[in-house]
Structure formats: C-alpha cells, structure tokens
Design an enzyme around this catalytic site. Structure first.
Site, mmCIF file in Angstrom:
data_model
loop_
_atom_site.group_PDB
_atom_site.id
_atom_site.type_symbol
_atom_site.label_atom_id
_atom_site.label_comp_id
_atom_site.label_asym_id
_atom_site.label_seq_id
_atom_site.Cartn_x
_atom_site.Cartn_y
_atom_site.Cartn_z
ATOM 1 N N ALA A 122 0.870 -1.169 0.000
ATOM 2 C CA ALA A 122 0.000 0.000 0.000
ATOM 3 C C ALA A 122 0.911 1.223 0.000
ATOM 4 O O ALA A 122 2.062 1.160 0.453
ATOM 5 C CB ALA A 122 -0.898 -0.027 1.222
ATOM 6 N N GLY A 133 0.772 -4.942 0.845
ATOM 7 C CA GLY A 133 -0.379 -5.034 -0.052
ATOM 8 C C GLY A 133 -0.060 -5.775 -1.352
ATOM 9 O O GLY A 133 -0.967 -6.314 -1.997
ATOM 10 N N GLU A 186 -0.322 -9.356 -0.489
ATOM 11 C CA GLU A 186 -1.753 -9.591 -0.295
ATOM 12 C C GLU A 186 -2.492 -9.671 -1.633
ATOM 13 O O GLU A 186 -3.412 -10.474 -1.799
ATOM 14 C CB GLU A 186 -2.332 -8.478 0.593
ATOM 15 C CG GLU A 186 -1.803 -8.573 2.027
ATOM 16 C CD GLU A 186 -2.073 -7.322 2.856
ATOM 17 O OE1 GLU A 186 -1.733 -6.211 2.384
ATOM 18 O OE2 GLU A 186 -2.611 -7.438 3.962
ATOM 19 N N GLU A 217 4.652 -4.867 7.417
ATOM 20 C CA GLU A 217 3.846 -3.844 8.093
ATOM 21 C C GLU A 217 4.279 -3.545 9.516
ATOM 22 O O GLU A 217 4.272 -2.381 9.934
ATOM 23 C CB GLU A 217 2.361 -4.232 8.079
ATOM 24 C CG GLU A 217 1.680 -4.014 6.738
ATOM 25 C CD GLU A 217 1.797 -5.211 5.809
ATOM 26 O OE1 GLU A 217 2.618 -6.118 6.093
ATOM 27 O OE2 GLU A 217 1.082 -5.248 4.805
#
Ligand code: CAA
Length: 260
Positions: free
Chosen positions: A66, A111, A114, A134
C-alpha cells in the site's frame, strides 16, 4: 473509466492487468485500488475473457505495498476505510468466476503480497521478493494478509513472517508453498501464459465450478463442502462440455469445448 495507474490488455481469451505506478514501485493508493476494481469487474463481466493474469509493470516490482505516502497522515477512520476498500477489491479478485493467476515479477510486499495471495495461484520470477513488512511501519497488514497468509502457508510460518517482517526470496516462497513455480524473469509471462493455455484448453464451465467449489468449500465445514462439490459435479452433467468431454474421450479424440 480511463486508467492512470494500471494497464489492462486483452490477448484473445486472456486479460493481463499490469499495476503501473513506476515512480512508487507500483504501490497501491486509493485511485489505483478503484481502477483495479473497475478493471476486474469489467473482466468478470466480459464473456470473451476467460482468464486473468495480474502482474506489475517493469522488471523490479510486482507491487511494493500500500502507498505509504498516501497512508502517512490518515486518521483511524480513514485508515479503516482504506483497509476495507483494499479488502473489498481483493475479495472481488478472489471471487472472479474465471481463473486469476498472479505473475510476480519483483517486490510483492505488504499489499503486494496480499494482492498475489488473493489470486488463485502464484508463479514467481527468480527476482521476486515476498513479505509482510507492516509491523516495521507500526501497523498490521490491512488487505487480508493476516488471514490469507496463514491459510496458504500455515499459521506457524505465517506468524513468523508477520511478526518479523522478514522478506523472503522466490525460492523460499516456493519452499513454503506461497508460489507454485519459480522461473527466470524473462520466462515469467511466457510460462504463465503457457499454464493459462493448458487451463483454457479444458472445459471452462468445469474450471469455474472447480474454483467456486474450492473457494466456498474452504470457508465451511467438510460436510457442507462435500455438498457444494456434489452440486458442482451434478451441474456439470447439464452442460454440453460434459457431453463433449466424455464423448471425445470414448472416441479417442481431443475434446472441443464450447463452454456451454
Ligand atoms: N509506498 C509508497 N512509495 C513507495 C513504496 C510504498 N509502499 N515502496 C516504494 N516506494 C517509492 C519510494 O518511496 C521511492 O520513491 P522516491 O524515488 O520518490 O524516493 C521509490 O518508490 C523507489 O523506492 P526505493 O528507492 O525505496 O527503491 P529500493 O529499490 O531501494 O527499495 C523496496 C525497494 C524494498 C520495495 C522499498 O521501496 C520498500 O521497502 N518499500 C516499502 C515496502 C513496504 O513496506 N510495503 C508495505 C506497505 S504497508 C501495506 O502494504 C499495508 C497493507 O497491508 C495495506
């Protein structure tokens, strides 16, 4: 919708979605997620497309996570909304009726890991790197990582990766079952397209029912899951593909499936 952060290409029955933010290692901000959502919906609804490949533009990064600059000053409510958007888009990818393959061509972090995990399976270039970094940023994964990683590699390995934020290479990702195959970078898309070709030569209704049964069955108890499979199996016998597939076998010829 005009796309600024992704590229959607069509090649006969294949669609290839490139995440394309070269300045940010293909990191995902809100606009990019909305574009992915739009493109995936279009692919799902387009009867001419039978398989989707997701990859990153360039040769360095699949998706580096992200977008940290985008997230830096979000409030708790804004962050929750951003996480929920990513989760929703990735669930949409997981639920695409057609097969979706991740061609992981470099960094698949946060992300990005993911995104790869919500695809049906992953093929990696030898330079791919995976991880959920993260906790090193003081946050948890937010686009499904705490849930899909344990389901894919088992809780012990997943928790080690989640707690340490370790980044692993493609061979290690293969060893723990996160990716199905590792190939040289220049072989990545050709190899994924070869696998796609093998899938596309089969009965697509049966492929899609297999996907739905596997996905739904994994979310429920074994008795209900078997019932889902029995329904899928029975439904196949209402299709032309079943008649063609079995007749072709008995006539010792190649089946010519029409996805009906
Ligand atoms: N968000 C925003 N920008 C990013 C980014 C990200 N996730 N990853 C890389 N970039 C940007 C860098 O800031 C840099 O921009 P500038 O040129 O403007 O400085 C550019 O991309 C190139 O990056 P680097 O110079 O860092 O390239 P590198 O080759 O030295 O390192 C890297 C590559 C290892 C991927 C490194 O960029 C990195 O560690 N990125 C962050 C990875 C990360 O922590 N991802 C998780 C994000 S949180 C998340 O994803 C939460 C969630 O689950 C929803």
């Amino acid at each position: 919708m005009a796309y600024e952060n992704i590229i959607l290409e069509r090649e006969e029955k294949l669609a290839v979605l490139y995440i394309n933010r070269p300045k940010a290692m293909n990191a995902l901000n809100k606009d990019t997620l909305l574009e992915i959502k739009d493109a995936v919906t279009a692919v799902n609804e387009d009867p001419a497309v039978e398989l989707l490949i997701i990859t990153g533009s360039g040769d360095k990064s699949f998706v580096a996570g992200a977008d940290i600059a985008f997230m830096q000053n979000l409030s708790a409510m804004e962050a929750r909304e951003f996480g929920a958007l990513g989760q929703k888009v990735f669930r949409l990818i997981e639920a695409v009726e057609k097969p979706v393959i991740a061609a992981v061509n470099g960094f698949a972090l946060g992300g990005g890991c993911e995104l790869a995990m919500c695809c049906d399976f992953r093929i990696a270039a030898s330079n791919a790197k995976f991880g959920q970094p993260e906790v090193g940023l003081g946050i948890t994964p937010g686009f499904g990582g705490t849930q899909r990683l344990p389901r894919l590699v088992g809780p012990g390995m997943a928790k080690q990766l989640l707690y340490t934020a370790d980044v692993i290479n493609a061979d290690e990702a293969f060893r723990i079952g996160l990716v199905n195959k590792v190939v040289q970078p220049e072989e990545l898309l050709p190899e994924v397209k070869k696998i796609a070709g093998r899938i596309l030569s089969k009965g697509q209704l049966a492929v899609r029912l297999s996907k739905a049964a596997a996905n739904e069955g994994m979310q429920t108890d074994i008795d209900r899951a078997m019932s889902i499979e029995a329904d899928a199996f029975g439904l196949c016998f209402a299709t032309q593909d079943q008649k063609e597939g079995m007749t072709a076998f008995l006539e010792k010829r190649k089946a010519n499936f029409i996805s009906k």
